[in-house]
Design an enzyme around this catalytic site. Structure first.
Site, PDB file in Angstrom:
ATOM      1  N   MET A  25      -8.954   8.169  -1.144  1.00 40.70           N
ATOM      2  CA  MET A  25      -9.857   8.663  -0.089  1.00 40.70           C
ATOM      3  C   MET A  25     -10.364  10.049  -0.464  1.00 40.70           C
ATOM      4  SD  MET A  25      -7.582   7.619   3.201  1.00 40.70           S
ATOM      5  CE  MET A  25      -6.729   6.030   3.271  1.00 40.70           C
ATOM      6  N   HIS A  43      -8.095   0.870  -4.389  1.00 40.35           N
ATOM      7  CA  HIS A  43      -9.080   0.703  -3.310  1.00 40.35           C
ATOM      8  C   HIS A  43      -9.790   2.034  -3.132  1.00 40.35           C
ATOM      9  CE1 HIS A  43      -9.661  -0.041   1.317  1.00 40.35           C
ATOM     10  NE2 HIS A  43     -10.807   0.023   0.672  1.00 40.35           N
ATOM     11  N   SER A  63       0.845  -1.192   0.000  1.00 42.32           N
ATOM     12  CA  SER A  63       0.000   0.000   0.000  1.00 42.32           C
ATOM     13  C   SER A  63       0.883   1.246   0.000  1.00 42.32           C
ATOM     14  CB  SER A  63      -0.903   0.009   1.238  1.00 42.32           C
ATOM     15  OG  SER A  63      -1.417   1.315   1.414  1.00 42.32           O
ATOM     16  N   MET A  85     -11.977  -5.407   5.515  1.00 45.71           N
ATOM     17  CA  MET A  85     -11.135  -4.418   6.203  1.00 45.71           C
ATOM     18  C   MET A  85     -10.827  -4.902   7.613  1.00 45.71           C
ATOM     19  SD  MET A  85     -10.462  -1.919   4.125  1.00 45.71           S
ATOM     20  CE  MET A  85      -9.564  -0.951   5.350  1.00 45.71           C
ATOM     21  N   HIS A 139      -0.968  -1.338  -4.081  1.00 44.20           N
ATOM     22  CA  HIS A 139      -2.322  -1.035  -3.595  1.00 44.20           C
ATOM     23  C   HIS A 139      -2.426   0.483  -3.472  1.00 44.20           C
ATOM     24  CE1 HIS A 139      -5.924  -2.070  -1.151  1.00 44.20           C
ATOM     25  NE2 HIS A 139      -5.574  -1.052  -0.382  1.00 44.20           N
ATOM     26  N   ASP A 141      -6.940  -5.907   4.728  1.00 44.32           N
ATOM     27  CA  ASP A 141      -6.317  -4.596   4.600  1.00 44.32           C
ATOM     28  C   ASP A 141      -6.386  -3.880   5.943  1.00 44.32           C
ATOM     29  OD1 ASP A 141      -5.344  -2.184   3.751  1.00 44.32           O
ATOM     30  OD2 ASP A 141      -7.025  -1.709   2.426  1.00 44.32           O
ATOM     31  N   ASP A 173      -4.611   3.527  -2.332  1.00 44.69           N
ATOM     32  CA  ASP A 173      -5.719   3.886  -1.445  1.00 44.69           C
ATOM     33  C   ASP A 173      -6.245   5.269  -1.803  1.00 44.69           C
ATOM     34  OD1 ASP A 173      -6.057   1.702   0.433  1.00 44.69           O
ATOM     35  OD2 ASP A 173      -4.032   2.163   1.132  1.00 44.69           O
TER      36      ASP A 173
END
Ligand code: DX5
Ligand code: ZN
Length: 233
Positions: free
Chosen positions: A56, A86, A27, A157, A52, A192, A54
């Site tokens: 947001m 993600h 990540s 998660m 990965h 994760d 992320d």
């Protein structure tokens, strides 16, 4: 300075890996953003199978991170790396095309977000990517059990989404074990949050086969050590 484009050839879809082989997803949330491509390349050279990403939006989770422009830069720098996006955003629909154009190989969105999950999965597939569905720690597996046929990956998660460096929530493990009884080996189950050398074996034993790691990997001087431990120990 490493030439990031000279990264080793990676496999860009989950179907290119042997089913149930544990995969390590680095990540990049905990990478050094000032030298992101080099840091990500180091993780791949150290044995990570995919990157990965992320995403947001400051609304679905209380944090802002990265968007399609950063993903596109990473794809240009590391064109053979598998980018596992993600989405921790309220409205995943508006980000599917931008991330497809940015070189994403896979997109996971949350069942708790807006939109029809089966339709979103179909759109992700039509854009040439694989699709994943994620559940937060307080969401039961029953929220996605009627949808499993639409997805190549289920993300459980193991922390409340939003930040790296949190403590692993053991309550993720029975959810993984239950989901594993419901899907064929070809479907990946990803954990994760809080995955490290001490929690990875329990994740794998429960049936998880994609382990996401940010702080346990990018926080160390030699990325290959935690990657080996998470895969094997
Ligand atoms: C959290 C993110 C995770 C995070 C994991 O919302 O989805 O991918 O980066 O961080 P660690 O491995 O430090 O728990
Ligand atoms: Zn994540």
């Amino acid at each position: 300075m490493v030439d990031a484009r000279a990264a080793p050839m990676q496999r860009q879809s989950f179907s290119a890996f042997s089913p149930r082989d544990p995969l390590i997803a680095a990540s990049i949330l905990s990478a050094d953003f000032a030298r992101l491509a080099d840091d990500a390349k180091c993780a791949l050279l150290a044995g990570a199978d995919l990157l990965h990403v992320d995403v947001m939006d400051g609304h679905f989770v209380p944090n802002l991170s990265m968007g399609p422009a950063l993903c596109a830069c990473l794809h240009r720098a590391l064109p053979t790396a598998m980018l596992d996006v993600h989405l921790m955003v309220t409205d995943p629909a508006q980000y599917l095309e931008p991330f497809a154009r940015a070189g994403a190989s896979h997109i996971t969105f949350h069942i708790e977000a807006n939109g029809n999950a089966a339709e979103l999965a179909a759109r992700i597939h039509a854009l040439g990517m694989s699709a994943g569905i994620a559940i937060k720690p307080d969401t039961p597996t029953s929220a996605i059990e009627h949808l499993l046929a639409h997805f190549e990956l289920l993300l459980v998660m193991s922390v409340h989404p939003g930040f790296s460096g949190q403590k692993f929530l053991e309550s993720a493990l029975p959810k993984v074990a239950h989901l594993r009884t419901l899907v064929p080996d070809a479907v990946r189950i990803q954990l994760d949050g809080g995955v490290n050398a001490s929690t990875a074996k329990r994740c794998r034993d429960a049936g998880g086969d994609v382990l996401v790691s940010a702080s346990a990997l990018f926080g160390t001087p030699d990325y290959s050590l935690p990657i080996r431990q998470m895969r094997l120990d």
